[in-house]
Design an enzyme around this catalytic site. Structure first.
Site, PDB file in Angstrom:
ATOM      1  CD  GLU A  35      37.220 -47.192  14.751  1.00 31.23           C
ATOM      2  OE1 GLU A  35      36.238 -47.500  14.031  1.00 31.23           O
ATOM      3  OE2 GLU A  35      37.556 -46.021  14.974  1.00 31.23           O
ATOM      4  NE  ARG A 262      46.752 -36.015  15.759  1.00 32.42           N
ATOM      5  CZ  ARG A 262      45.820 -36.519  14.948  1.00 32.42           C
ATOM      6  NH1 ARG A 262      44.577 -36.099  15.024  1.00 32.42           N
ATOM      7  NH2 ARG A 262      46.133 -37.457  14.071  1.00 32.42           N
ATOM      8  CE  LYS A 272      43.718 -46.339  12.850  1.00 26.62           C
ATOM      9  NZ  LYS A 272      42.852 -47.153  13.728  1.00 26.62           N
TER      10      LYS A 272
END
Length: 557
Positions: A35, A262, A272
């Site tokens: 994104e 992850r 983020k």
């Protein structure tokens, strides 16, 4: 052949099983779907290396697809930075694509779902919808709009698209199962009203698809065979599949979502939102601050693509999450830099050394090696003169026999130069040593072949000729946080764990040739650490960042 199968990670095994069950190699396709709402970080390197690495392994195309469904947070700057990061890591994509490429098709499919009675327009606020979903052990409450007439939902959805309603006043929801134990299946929102300009489509759209709706359908439109994502999306897989089933043509490839753990690295955060807070609250200077766990920050600090890829390979592809030691990453960086970094001389805490019996006004250009790890690295010339700078910690007036550097009455060799002996010191009014006076053995010059030059002393020091010295600003970076998991406790602000000594700026001196090195070129400041020239350097100021120290305590398995 049996041994090769054992070496496959679980994702590769899935692909091999699919190939054995009818999928052709020509049908294999992957994607990396970031994104564009921030810069990529260390966690993304794993997803990048997995997807593009599989593309290389199976000679299959990999799309770089931007998940640009939230115009509130997305910017072209982030798109550009992501492209740069992927290229820097050494990967090549097949196509650059965007979820926004498919906005019309996604809208048309949403209309189709409404017509089939599988979606409806809900006029409740998001807070009410969330409350009605309840929890996994308690059945959800159906919206009063769940069974509204299809024609009514179609009309309202078109008006939503045309911008006739306020933001938050209504949404389009899929009609699935309000009692499912999987909360993602409890009539998820497919579209919300957002009257914000989009970085690609401008003001054309007043509604935007939610991630779950856009992601799987985009995979399908691109005919991605294996949609690989991190473990937090595991509970989204049933919804991913449900959405696909509504549009799937059996003559085409149905993307298969699979999840891997992850990557969490000690002393780093990979949110983020939290990285943006670090910038907003001036804890760092920007996305590419060398203390940041972003790819751009690591690049600026001097990490290499090869070291990061090697790190990901050592971490492996796992199904369960764990905390990876920062020391392993630094070990991989150090291992690569040892092979490629030119050895140079710089002094970061200088004290002057005067060789009293060296002729005043005389200078020599001495030959020194560039990198003993490389056969063809060659040599270069460095200037030598009567007055030098050495590291302050390399001298003590008195020291025991375990101190192999310079002390009064003791001898050391100056790297690629002569053996010197410390004779006396000069101090300021505070007792601080300002100058060390020494003598040199004229016949002990390195590489001269004389008997005197071959005599051994236990210590060798790096140095810089004062007359030729290049003034440099040296930024000594350390961990940004003081604890391994700064955001582990929900009730404690991670900013409380900022390391106040995460960067120290010192003024030093370097051999003159360093003025002309390229920004980002890897260097080893001999006996100090690995450094790289920073982008802040100008004609008047040369800046170096410390990448990693020379050694640490990490022991690879």
């Amino acid at each position: 052949m049996e041994e090769e199968k054992k070496s496959l990670n679980f994702i590769e095994q899935i692909i091999e099983d699919d190939l054995a069950n009818g999928l052709t190699r020509e049908q294999i396709r992957f994607r990396f779907p970031p994104e564009p709402n921030g810069y990529l970080h260390v966690g993304h390197t794993k997803a990048i290396c997995i997807n593009f690495g599989l593309g290389e392994k199976y000679n299959a195309p990999v799309n770089l697809r931007f998940d640009d469904t939230n115009p509130e947070k997305e910017e072209q700057e982030f798109v550009d930075s992501i492209k740069k990061d992927v290229e820097w890591l050494g990967f090549k994509w097949d196509k650059v694509l965007y979820a926004s490429d498919y906005f019309q098709q996604l809208y048309d499919w949403a209309v189709q779902l409404i017509k089939e009675g599988k979606a409806y327009v809900d006029e409740q606020p998001s807070e009410v919808i969330t409350e009605q979903r309840k929890n996994p052990t308690e059945p959800g409450v159906e919206s009063p709009y769940r069974n509204r007439p299809i024609e009514e939902s179609l009309e309202l959805f078109e008006k939503m698209k045309n911008g006739e309603f306020d933001e938050g006043s209504m949404s389009l929801r899929a009609k699935i199962d309000m009692v499912s134990p999987n909360m993602n299946m409890r009539d998820p929102v497919m579209y919300r009203i957002l009257k914000r300009p989009h970085h690609r489509t401008g003001t054309a759209w007043k509604i935007y698809p939610m991630y779950d709706w856009a992601h799987g359908e985009s995979d399908y439109l691109e005919q991605v065979s294996h949609s690989l994502c991190s473990l937090e999306f595991e509970n989204h897989r049933p919804l991913y599949n449900w959405y696909l089933e509504q549009v799937y043509d059996k003559t085409k490839v149905a993307p298969k979502q699979r999840e891997f753990a992850r990557m969490n690295v000690s002393y780093m955060i990979t949110s983020k939102r939290k990285l943006q807070r670090l910038i907003a609250e001036n804890a760092v200077t920007g996305w590419d601050d060398p203390r940041m766990p972003t790819i751009s920050g690591m690049r600026r600090k001097g990490f290499t693509p090869a070291s990061i890829r090697n790190f990901i390979e050592k971490v492996g592809v796992a199904k369960r999450e764990n905390l990876i030691e920062l020391q392993l990453l630094e070990f991989c960086v150090r291992e690569d830099l040892n092979k490629i970094a030119k050895r140079v001389m710089a002094v970061v805490d200088p004290v002057k050394l005067v060789i009293e019996n060296y002729p005043e006004g005389q200078e020599e250009w001495l030959e020194t090696e560039n990198n003993p790890e490389q056969e063809d690295a060659g040599t270069r010339k460095v200037p030598f003169s009567r007055e030098l700078y050495i590291e302050r910690e390399d001298f003590k007036e008195e020291a025991n026999n375990k101190f192999f550097r310079l002390k009064l009455g003791g001898e050391v060799r100056l790297k690629s130069a002569y053996i010197i002996k410390a004779e006396r010191v000069e101090k300021d009014e505070n007792g601080e040593i300002t100058t060390i006076y020494a003598t040199y053995d004229e016949k002990s010059k390195s590489g001269s072949g004389t008997e005197e030059s071959l005599r051994k002393v236990k210590g060798t020091l790096h140095w810089v000729s004062a007359k030729h010295a290049l003034p440099v600003e040296v930024r000594i970076y350390d961990k940004l946080f003081t604890v391994e998991q700064p955001d582990a406790e929900k009730d404690v602000d991670f900013l409380n764990f900022i390391n106040p000594d995460s960067v120290q700026v010192v003024q030093g001196f370097a051999e003159p040739g360093l003025k002309d090195v390229e920004v980002g070129e890897p260097l080893q400041f001999q006996r100090i650490g690995y450094f790289t020239k920073d982008q802040d350097s100008t004609d008047d100021k040369v800046v170096f960042n410390r990448t990693v120290t020379l050694k640490d305590s990490y022991k690879p398995e």
